[in-house]
Design a protein around this motif. Structure first.
Motif, mmCIF file in Angstrom:
data_model
loop_
_atom_site.group_PDB
_atom_site.id
_atom_site.type_symbol
_atom_site.label_atom_id
_atom_site.label_comp_id
_atom_site.label_asym_id
_atom_site.label_seq_id
_atom_site.Cartn_x
_atom_site.Cartn_y
_atom_site.Cartn_z
ATOM 1 N N ARG A 138 0.965 -1.013 0.026
ATOM 2 C CA ARG A 138 0.036 -0.055 -0.151
ATOM 3 C C ARG A 138 1.005 1.064 0.077
ATOM 4 O O ARG A 138 1.950 1.216 0.671
ATOM 5 N N THR A 184 -7.484 -4.682 -1.305
ATOM 6 C CA THR A 184 -7.461 -4.139 -2.454
ATOM 7 C C THR A 184 -8.282 -3.113 -2.689
ATOM 8 O O THR A 184 -8.195 -1.842 -3.224
ATOM 9 N N ALA A 185 -9.802 -3.541 -1.992
ATOM 10 C CA ALA A 185 -10.748 -2.662 -2.067
ATOM 11 C C ALA A 185 -11.706 -2.829 -0.851
ATOM 12 O O ALA A 185 -13.074 -2.135 -0.994
ATOM 13 N N ASN A 187 -11.776 -2.723 3.782
ATOM 14 C CA ASN A 187 -10.961 -2.802 5.058
ATOM 15 C C ASN A 187 -10.845 -4.211 5.557
ATOM 16 O O ASN A 187 -11.889 -4.901 5.438
ATOM 17 N N ILE A 209 -16.449 3.696 4.804
ATOM 18 C CA ILE A 209 -17.723 4.071 5.449
ATOM 19 C C ILE A 209 -18.399 3.158 6.142
ATOM 20 O O ILE A 209 -19.037 3.144 7.279
HETATM 21 N N1 PMP Z 1 -10.164 0.213 1.006
HETATM 22 C C1 PMP Z 1 -10.125 0.765 -0.334
HETATM 23 C C2 PMP Z 1 -8.687 0.823 -0.872
HETATM 24 C C3 PMP Z 1 -11.096 0.819 -0.921
HETATM 25 O O1 PMP Z 1 -11.196 1.448 -2.356
HETATM 26 C C4 PMP Z 1 -12.472 0.953 -0.112
HETATM 27 C C5 PMP Z 1 -13.958 1.071 -1.020
HETATM 28 N N2 PMP Z 1 -14.160 0.461 -2.141
HETATM 29 C C6 PMP Z 1 -12.550 0.395 0.954
HETATM 30 C C7 PMP Z 1 -11.411 0.254 1.591
HETATM 31 C C8 PMP Z 1 -13.771 0.288 1.747
HETATM 32 O O2 PMP Z 1 -14.523 1.389 1.920
HETATM 33 P P1 PMP Z 1 -15.981 1.538 1.848
HETATM 34 O O3 PMP Z 1 -16.562 1.176 2.899
HETATM 35 O O4 PMP Z 1 -16.383 3.192 2.226
HETATM 36 O O5 PMP Z 1 -16.515 1.152 0.666
#
Ligand code: PMP
Length: 288
Positions: A138, A184-185, A187, A209
């Motif tokens: 990261r 990658t997307a 938490n 969020i």
């Molecule tokens: N980390 C990354 C790198 C993200 O892109 C996301 C969102 N897709 C998240 C964490 C989760 O965040 P959220 O709960 O706001 O979707």
């Protein structure tokens, strides 16, 4: 499908932006991924606040007010007769010349796409995901704060490709010190001795969020929760692990790098959090 693009609702085929848009040329822009559940947008105000902070952090002046952004987001859902959707709200630096200079981009580009969601297959919610640790790190918060949800996603994309090469759908990304940052997307959370633990933004995590909703849920359920530096060791000895994200919601993780986590099955605390999250998204939110 109708797309909101710079003040108009246009057909998908007409939703085009210039090759000189700096969002495309340099990833110079910010975005949000938002969910609509049963006609309610989940935590819209929080998403818009994060968008405003991301924009402020890159000195991008949003061309719409919070109220206007909220209205166009809701209207995009209405225009497409959606009650459940994934919404992508993007603001780029706009059209400029071939140089980096953002001050030569007079007008930010704003678009909103509301479309059907592709979740992980149900079996992974039932049986848990097997994830891996990937070599791509990261980005260091001192180089580009991960709290900025910017259009620069290349290191996460490399992480996603590596995950796939190892046969996994998601991957843990470490920060440059070797601590767990996030996926990658999504938490990351672990459960250890009845407590929920997740890395802080300073470790390289986005302030998700969904992650923040988990803090509220933990409080409601009386589960202790805190931010903590985590290494892979902490996952190896964790009782449970799960990921959170607007797309993924709450998804159990049962393996890391081929090792079973806890019992190797989605754990009881994860189940409670997941059920509480599903209840919450039905009742909380902005009516479109
Ligand atoms: N980390 C990354 C790198 C993200 O892109 C996301 C969102 N897709 C998240 C964490 C989760 O965040 P959220 O709960 O706001 O979707």
């Amino acid at each position: 499908m109708k797309i909101y693009l710079d003040g108009k609702f246009v057909d998908e085929a007409d939703a085009k932006i210039s090759v000189f848009d700096h969002g495309l040329l340099y990833g110079d822009g910010v975005f949000e991924g938002i969910r609509l559940y049963g006609g309610n947008i989940f935590r819209l105000e929080e998403h818009l606040e994060r968008l405003e902070y991301s924009a402020k952090a890159i000195l991008l002046k949003l061309p719409l007010t919070r109220k206007e952004l909220s209205e166009v987001t809701c209207e995009t859902c209405r225009q497409n007769n959606l009650t459940d959707a994934y919404i992508r709200l993007v603001v780029t630096r706009g059209v400029g010349d071939l140089g980096l200079a953002p001050w030569l981009c007079p007008k930010p580009t704003v678009f909103v796409i509301a479309s059907k969601i592709t979740l992980y297959p149900q079996e992974h919610y039932d049986n848990g995901l097997a994830i891996v640790t990937v070599p791509t790190r990261r980005i260091n918060p001192a180089a580009l704060p991960p709290t900025i949800k910017s259009l620069n996603y290349l290191n996460n994309i490399l992480g996603k490709i590596e995950a796939r090469q190892f046969g996994a759908l998601e991957a843990i990304m470490l920060n440059d010190q070797g601590y767990i940052a996030e996926c990658t997307a999504d938490n990351v959370f672990i459960v250890h001795k009845g407590e929920l633990l997740t890395p802080a933004a300073s470790q390289g995590a986005l302030k998700g969020i969904t992650r923040s909703a988990i803090f509220a849920i933990a409080q409601e359920l009386g589960i202790p929760i805190r931010e903590q530096e985590l290494t892979r060791y902490d996952v190896w000895i964790a009782d449970e692990c799960f990921l959170t994200g607007s797309g993924a919601e709450v998804i159990p993780v049962v393996k890391l790098d081929g090792r079973e986590i806890g019992s190797g099955r989605p754990g009881p605390l994860t189940q409670r959090v997941l059920e509480a999250f599903r209840r919450r998204v039905r009742i909380e939110g902005t009516r479109i």
